[in-house]
Write an enzyme that holds these catalytic residues in place. Structure first.
Site, short mmCIF file in Angstrom:
data_model
loop_
_atom_site.label_atom_id
_atom_site.label_comp_id
_atom_site.label_asym_id
_atom_site.label_seq_id
_atom_site.Cartn_x
_atom_site.Cartn_y
_atom_site.Cartn_z
N ARG A 234 5.67 -0.49 3.93
CA ARG A 234 4.67 0.57 3.97
C ARG A 234 3.34 0.00 4.41
O ARG A 234 2.95 -1.09 3.97
CB ARG A 234 4.54 1.20 2.58
CG ARG A 234 3.54 2.34 2.57
CD ARG A 234 3.52 3.07 1.25
NE ARG A 234 2.95 2.25 0.19
CZ ARG A 234 2.85 2.67 -1.07
NH1 ARG A 234 3.31 3.86 -1.41
NH2 ARG A 234 2.32 1.89 -1.99
N GLU B 210 3.65 12.97 -0.13
CA GLU B 210 3.15 12.80 -1.50
C GLU B 210 1.93 13.67 -1.75
O GLU B 210 1.26 13.53 -2.78
CB GLU B 210 2.88 11.33 -1.81
CG GLU B 210 2.14 10.57 -0.73
CD GLU B 210 2.01 9.07 -1.02
OE1 GLU B 210 2.30 8.63 -2.13
OE2 GLU B 210 1.60 8.35 -0.09
N ARG C 130 5.56 -2.38 -1.01
CA ARG C 130 4.14 -2.03 -1.11
C ARG C 130 3.32 -3.21 -0.59
O ARG C 130 3.06 -4.16 -1.33
CB ARG C 130 3.75 -1.74 -2.56
CG ARG C 130 4.36 -0.47 -3.13
CD ARG C 130 3.87 -0.25 -4.55
NE ARG C 130 4.14 1.09 -5.05
CZ ARG C 130 5.22 1.43 -5.77
NH1 ARG C 130 6.14 0.54 -6.06
NH2 ARG C 130 5.36 2.67 -6.19
N CYS D 266 11.14 7.64 -3.01
CA CYS D 266 10.80 6.27 -3.41
C CYS D 266 9.84 6.25 -4.59
O CYS D 266 9.43 5.20 -5.05
CB CYS D 266 10.22 5.48 -2.23
SG CYS D 266 8.65 6.12 -1.67
C1 PEP Z 1 4.38 7.39 -4.81
O1 PEP Z 1 3.26 7.87 -4.78
O2 PEP Z 1 5.38 7.96 -5.28
C2 PEP Z 1 4.62 6.03 -4.28
C3 PEP Z 1 5.83 5.54 -4.18
O3 PEP Z 1 3.53 5.30 -3.93
P1 PEP Z 1 2.54 4.60 -4.95
O4 PEP Z 1 3.12 4.71 -6.33
O5 PEP Z 1 2.39 3.20 -4.50
O6 PEP Z 1 1.29 5.40 -4.81
MG MG Z 2 1.70 7.07 -3.52
#
Ligand code: PEP
Ligand code: MG
Length: 757
Positions: free
Chosen positions: A506, A605, A470, A676
């Site tokens: 990312r 997502e 991240r 992920c």
């Molecule tokens: C998710 O949304 O599953 C993800 C891995 O990203 P984040 O939790 O950083 O939004």
């Molecule tokens: Mg996310």
């Protein structure tokens, strides 16, 4: 009536405790409604009874003694139906029961409303009148509004065990009663709390003692002097304004000379309270006093005192030695914590996290998991101002916090810690074994990361690479955007740490609950707003710099994958790819010929991406499922809102169905697919993901060996069978208990603890 209500609520808000609040309410309501009696009854769940807790009009001696069964009389009737009752003649109602012990007379007019919060009935407020009378609509709404406010206060008092002020009969505070929150990061720890609070916020200042009152006196007096100076300057700056406007500063300066404010604070400091705690107490006392005044003008002065208090506090805080002496087992506590608050605690000293807001999918919780420390989130009733420097037990499985626990509780949790240690020793044996099912299917396991400090532990975990880095975390810990050079250095370290294994960086995913102090975004609904790839594409300057840094960092390594967050439309992928290809071509033409074109992936997502999975798969090299956001968008449940956290579950059949569709779409198009989101690290969910045929899974470090244990214990065939079998269930709870039973049967009961993660 509206004004009366406002006054009652204001008065009640400044009550010292719940007992005082109840008495104030009955007295004021009786006055405003000109009734003969007003009473409050509260439920005593342990005895399944309702107890008279406050009254104006009935016998004071009946308070705490008169008890009814939960269906007895009209009071019981309203409690059990949780519905208001407004009748002209109570005695003619079939549920009427005369209660001589209360000293009641032949009352006829009767209005009663339940006190309810989150489906729980805490009790009732009732009003009685000699003559026959139906109460007016506005009287009913007044009572309903006050009951709603009171419900919140009672729930809070109950949660923090502050119901002890009430009379005998209602369950009093048990010292071992936990404060309830939500599981944030699995595990248990015992440590010493440090409260983090926002600057210049009087209410948030915790009770903090000092060993050195002389120094605190000095700090306080200097802060008062600085405030005076600041006010004089302000006064000078507004000298062209009319005199009345300038008078405010004069009034502030006079208040600063006043004995009550200064002397009272000094007295408290002499009682060994820190300057900020002492100031808070004095100022709050003044605010309460002024707020309850009849005179409108004087009441308004409460705001001035608050403002003045805040100004002094700011100066104290700029002088105060900040509490950087973290305990060796620090439990960080706050109303709101940020990723940088966690990162400020020196490595190895952070033992737990307790936060009054957020939930297990908030980024603070994710970070806690990355660091391997237990966390409890969304503990709405957390009395943070009383929690500094206390012994705490943090139960990240159940979402419970114990403040100054008894030896019994500490012993119990020490045993769990011991068991956990034993389990992790056992799991450590799996570190170098392949993530392979008994029937020969390998599912490589990757870690999620975002900090440079967790790289050594990740490298040492037996992970097959980094499945999600991240990049926003290094952006969050700075006070400006990191330069291309700074970013290149960070990314290089990350790529080098796992080379030649793949590392997925990312692109910046800010917005939602990940804000940069130096790039403020103000939105009504941030999770549906400007976030992730939307910001990057709107800011090519930021995006191009980041892509360039990633590519430069990959020079000499061949393991970079670039992942695009929050994809909702095909055009976003096309545009992003164009930028990446252009930057790549530029760098090659500038002589960086050692750079390989990275694989480009899309995060799925958002529901729209699920429905376009085939088109997306045709455009990218890999797919990564971000279940943290996918769950919130499919179920319409804010991942940060503790009030609806019970509804957030990655085992909801609709979520399982969506992930299945994604995997099928990626497989149809011969594109690798990984998960992920946190779902990948949940042993029960991992079973289903195995059955779906995910190519890889990426998760927080703490989950890695647990999931490897699952993979090595269940055949691919068995996982597929479980995936089919859970189709029969309609809700997440049934799916979870079915999968937990399967884990248990296979001898993996050690992975099951109450709670969702
Ligand atoms: C998710 O949304 O599953 C993800 C891995 O990203 P984040 O939790 O950083 O939004
Ligand atoms: Mg996310």
């Amino acid at each position: 009536m509206l004004e009366a209500m406002r006054r009652i609520i204001q008065e009640v808000n400044s009550a010292k405790n719940l007992d005082q609040a109840l008495n104030l309410i009955v007295c004021r309501i009786k006055q405003v409604m000109k009734s003969d009696v007003c009473s409050i009854y509260l439920s005593d769940d342990a005895k399944e009874q309702i107890v008279l807790m406050a009254t104006d009009g009935l016998l004071p001696s009946a308070v705490g003694r008169v008890r009814l069964n939960q269906n007895e009389g009209l009071i019981g009737y309203v409690t059990s139906r949780s519905e208001p009752l407004n009748i002209a003649n109570a005695t003619s109602h079939p549920h009427f029961k005369f209660l001589p012990d209360t000293g009641e007379e032949n009352y006829r007019g009767f209005l009663c409303v339940p006190i309810v919060q989150h489906r729980k009935v805490f009790g009732v407020i009732s009003v009685q009148q000699f003559e026959e009378r139906t109460f007016k609509e506005e009287e009913l709404t007044l009572l309903v509004t006050i009951a709603a406010q009171l419900a919140g206060a009672i729930a809070h008092a109950e949660a923090i065990g502050d119901i002890s002020g009430l009379r005998e009969g209602i369950a009093s505070h048990e010292s071992d009663k936990p404060i309830k929150g939500l599981p944030g990061s699995a595990g248990v720890s015992i440590g010493c709390s440090t409260v983090v609070y926002p600057p210049a916020d009087l209410e948030a200042v915790p009770v903090r003692k000092t060993q050195d009152p002389d120094n605190e006196v000095k700090v306080f007096l200097l802060a008062v002097e600085s405030t005076k100076k600041e006010l004089r300057n302000l006064k000078k700056r507004v000298s062209q304004l009319p005199e009345e406007e300038q008078a405010l500063f004069e009034a502030y300066l006079l208040m600063l000379e006043s004995k009550s404010l200064i002397q009272k604070t000094l007295e408290r400091i002499r009682e060994f309270y820190c300057a900020s705690s002492a100031l808070k107490d004095t100022v709050m006392e003044h605010i309460n006093l002024f707020s309850s005044m009849e005179d409108d003008y004087l009441r308004e002065r409460a705001q001035d005192i608050r403002d003045l208090g805040r100004r002094i506090l700011m100066h104290i805080q700029s002088r105060e030695r900040s509490p950087k002496n973290y305990h060796s087992q620090t439990i960080l506590v706050g109303q709101e914590l940020t990723a940088s608050d966690l990162m400020e605690v020196p490595e190895k000293k952070l033992a737990g996290v307790v936060c009054a807001s957020g939930s297990s999918s908030s980024h603070v919780a994710i970070l806690a998991r990355a660091l391997g420390v237990p966390a409890v989130m969304g503990a709405i009733d957390l009395p943070t101002h009383q929690m500094d420097n206390k012994t705490l037990v943090v139960d990240g499985y159940q979402g419970n916090i114990y403040i100054d626990p008894s030896a019994r509780v500490t012993d119990e949790f020490s045993k769990i810690i011991q068991e956990e240690n034993e389990l992790s020793v056992e799991l450590r044996g799996l570190k170098h074994l392949p993530p392979e099912t008994p029937d020969g299917v390998t599912i490589p396991l990757f870690v999620n990361s975002g900090l440079l400090s967790d790289l050594p532990a990740s490298q040492n975990s037996g992970a097959n690479g980094i499945g999600l880095y991240r990049t926003e975390f290094p952006f969050m810990t700075r006070d400006r955007f990191p330069s291309e050079d700074e970013q290149t250095k960070i990314y290089k370290q990350v790529l080098a740490s796992f080379s030649p294994n793949p590392v997925t960086l990312r692109t910046l995913d800010i917005g939602g609950d990940k804000n940069l102090a130096y790039f403020p975004i103000k939105e009504e609904n941030p999770f549906l707003g400007w976030r992730g790839i939307r910001i990057s594409l709107d800011h090519p300057d930021i995006f191009i710099t980041q892509i360039k840094a990633m590519l430069l960092a990959s020079e000499g390594y061949e393991n970079l994958n670039i992942l695009l967050p929050m994809i909702t439309s095909i055009s976003e992928i096309r545009e992003s790819k164009k930028y990446i290809e252009n930057v790549y071509a530029d760098l090659i033409s500038q002589g960086h010929t050692n750079i390989t074109m990275p694989k480009i992936g899309a995060m799925i997502e958002v529901p729209s991406a699920v429905y376009q999975i085939d088109r997306i798969a045709q455009l990218v090299d890999f797919i990564s499922v971000g279940t943290n956001d996918l769950v919130q968008y499919i179920l319409a449940v804010d991942r940060n809102n503790p009030d609806v956290a019970d509804l957030y579950d990655n085992l909801h059949p609709a979520v399982i169905r969506a992930v299945k569709e994604i995997v099928a779409g990626a497989t149809r198009n011969n594109v690798d697919v990984s998960v992920c989101g946190e779902m990948a690290g949940d042993p029960a969910s991992a079973l289903l993901l195995m059955g779906m045929g995910l190519n890889t899974l990426s998760m927080s470090l703490v989950s890695l060996l647990k999931v490897k244990w699952v993979i090595r214990s269940f055949s691919f065939e068995k996982a597929k069978q479980l995936l089919e079998e859970i189709e029969q269930f309609d809700d997440a709870e049934s799916v979870r208990s079915y999968l937990n039973a399967a884990l248990f049967e296979a001898g993996l009961g050690g992975l099951i603890r109450p709670g969702k993660n």
